[in-house]
Enzyme design. Structure first.
Site, PDB file in Angstrom:
ATOM      1  N   GLN A  44       3.801   1.227   2.869  1.00 34.98           N
ATOM      2  CA  GLN A  44       4.295   1.503   1.517  1.00 34.98           C
ATOM      3  C   GLN A  44       4.832   2.924   1.421  1.00 34.98           C
ATOM      4  OE1 GLN A  44       1.208   1.959  -1.486  1.00 34.98           O
ATOM      5  NE2 GLN A  44       2.404   0.772  -2.940  1.00 34.98           N
ATOM      6  N   GLY A  45       6.096   3.082   1.055  1.00 39.41           N
ATOM      7  CA  GLY A  45       6.720   4.392   0.899  1.00 39.41           C
ATOM      8  C   GLY A  45       6.865   4.784  -0.554  1.00 39.41           C
ATOM      9  N   SER A  80       4.445   7.716  -2.359  1.00 40.02           N
ATOM     10  CA  SER A  80       4.125   9.121  -2.627  1.00 40.02           C
ATOM     11  C   SER A  80       5.038  10.070  -1.853  1.00 40.02           C
ATOM     12  CB  SER A  80       2.669   9.413  -2.253  1.00 40.02           C
ATOM     13  OG  SER A  80       1.791   8.702  -3.077  1.00 40.02           O
ATOM     14  N   SER A 138      -0.002   5.042   4.523  1.00 40.81           N
ATOM     15  CA  SER A 138      -1.072   4.426   5.308  1.00 40.81           C
ATOM     16  C   SER A 138      -0.505   3.508   6.390  1.00 40.81           C
ATOM     17  CB  SER A 138      -1.993   3.611   4.397  1.00 40.81           C
ATOM     18  OG  SER A 138      -2.571   4.430   3.417  1.00 40.81           O
ATOM     19  N   GLU A 170      -3.212  -6.257  -6.656  1.00 34.74           N
ATOM     20  CA  GLU A 170      -4.550  -6.219  -6.066  1.00 34.74           C
ATOM     21  C   GLU A 170      -5.672  -6.159  -7.084  1.00 34.74           C
ATOM     22  OE1 GLU A 170      -5.293  -4.406  -1.935  1.00 34.74           O
ATOM     23  OE2 GLU A 170      -4.193  -2.945  -3.078  1.00 34.74           O
TER      24      GLU A 170
END
Length: 408
Positions: free
Chosen positions: A129-130, A132, A164, A247
């Protein structure tokens, strides 16, 4: 409040329990009881078993390999997996199976679904996931990464951080500014970008726990096809918000299970160190137990909205603030129980790089001391405690918003 489950989901729960009984050894204690190498091997094999049963794609439509079951079935599955101490796939499946796949099912084109969903399910493509950035971590709307359309490709320049598992991923979904003249929350697009290309550099960095999990990702003229924008050009903020809600139902069901298992380990730790009759330690353990119970009922509240299809509200900020602040206290207590033993970690460290160690983990000083360090990051990732308090102050208490600068 009626917290019972309807008959059709209880029948599914029985199916899952039967599967777990047949698939796991009779002396199974949880993946946390395995050493690191054995746990990784188990997780890879386990992912294949879940995929074969259709559990990885439980709520997906059948044409894409799913079972077309409800969100409540998904909650039941996640509860039973957590209680059995087994994972839902591999770590990067959080981003591929849970986040991106569900986002594509809602916002993706037919071509995007046909191309990416089968490869996500098979594990051929892994995702990160890009979101921040160095100057836009908690204030995501201030992001500065830009994408410019040149012919049939987007050209991307900028930097992401705290990404991450990027060093283990093939693709990244990126929020990039595609209209610099638009207000902050507009002019942002959600792009699918291959990582194995010139113009992309991934730099892992070591956490204070000693683990390699986070990365910096640099884009210098990186490219992706023009049709790999999800949800429409300049509509990325709306798409991103829907992804962040994916989620919350599962976490509302599984967080109390994981944290309850951790409290049970804490009780054993107190006995191991002869501190279980200390009145102060007993009082602090009782406090932890009560907090996990509160977390369970807060989870029911969140589940109610999630199952009704409601957009994420203040309750998600309450939950994030609650469990992350709680986790610093329970790991503080573990360190106090161990005393100087906690300063010289021994034994297997946690397999996880976030939240509690896995169920079944030994009460090693390495497990607790590393989780103690990880707990500090829980007050930062997924929205800092300060940001959550600001959201609650503005949306629940009606306090005035903080002054903001005009744009990135």
């Amino acid at each position: 409040m009626d917290i019972s489950y309807p008959p059709q989901t209880e029948a599914f729960r029985a199916e899952v329990k039967e599967f777990l009984t047949e698939a796991l050894p009779s002396d199974w204690k949880g993946i946390g009881a395995l050493d690191e190498e054995a746990a990784r091997a188990f997780a890879r094999d386990w992912r294949g078993r879940l995929a074969e049963r259709g559990y990885l794609s439980l709520t997906w439509p059948k044409p894409y390999g799913g079972r077309d079951l409800s969100k409540l079935h998904q909650v039941v599955l996640m509860e039973e997996l957590a209680l059995a101490g087994v994972p839902f796939g591999l770590p990067q499946d959080t981003f591929g199976v849970k986040m991106l796949a569900n986002t594509l099912l809602r916002w993706g084109t037919d071509e995007q679904k046909a191309r990416f969903l089968p490869r996500i399910l098979s594990g051929e493509d892994t995702w990160c996931q890009g979101y921040s950035e160095p100057d836009a971590g908690s204030d995501l709307a201030a992001l500065r990464t830009r994408a410019v359309l040149e012919g049939e490709e987007w050209v991307i320049d900028g930097q992401k951080v705290w990404t991450s598992g990027a060093h283990h991923s093939d693709w990244i979904f990126v929020l990039a500014r595609t209209d610099s003249a638009a207000p902050w929350h507009r002019g942002i697009s959600f792009l699918l970008v291959p990582l194995d290309q010139p113009g992309v550099e991934v730099r892992p960095f070591r956490m204070m726990s000693g683990q390699l999990h986070f990365n910096e990702v640099f884009f210098d003229g990186a490219r992706t096809r023009a049709d790999l924008v999800v949800g429409g050009v300049d509509n990325g903020w709306t798409v991103a918000q829907s992804l962040l809600g994916v989620e919350r139902g599962e976490e509302a069901a599984t967080n109390p299970v994981l944290f309850r298992a951790e409290v049970e380990r804490l009780v054993e730790l107190a006995r191991q160190y002869g501190r279980d009759q200390d009145p102060v330690i007993r009082q602090r353990i009782a406090w932890c137990w009560s907090k996990v119970e509160i977390m369970r009922y807060l989870g029911y509240r969140i589940l109610t909205g999630w199952l009704k299809g409601a957009e994420p509200g203040p309750e998600t900020s309450i939950a994030k603030l609650y469990w992350s602040e709680y986790h610093t206290e329970v790991t503080d207590l573990a360190m106090d129980i161990m005393g100087l033993h906690g300063q010289v970690p021994a034994g297997r460290p946690p397999l996880r790089t976030y939240r509690a160690d896995d169920p079944g983990a030994a009460n090693s000083s390495a497990s607790w001391s590393t989780t103690y360090l990880i707990a500090r990051s829980g007050t930062i990732y997924a929205g800092t405690s300060q940001v959550q308090r600001n959201i609650l102050a503005e949306k629940v208490l009606g306090l005035p918003r903080e002054p903001r600068i005009t744009g990135p």
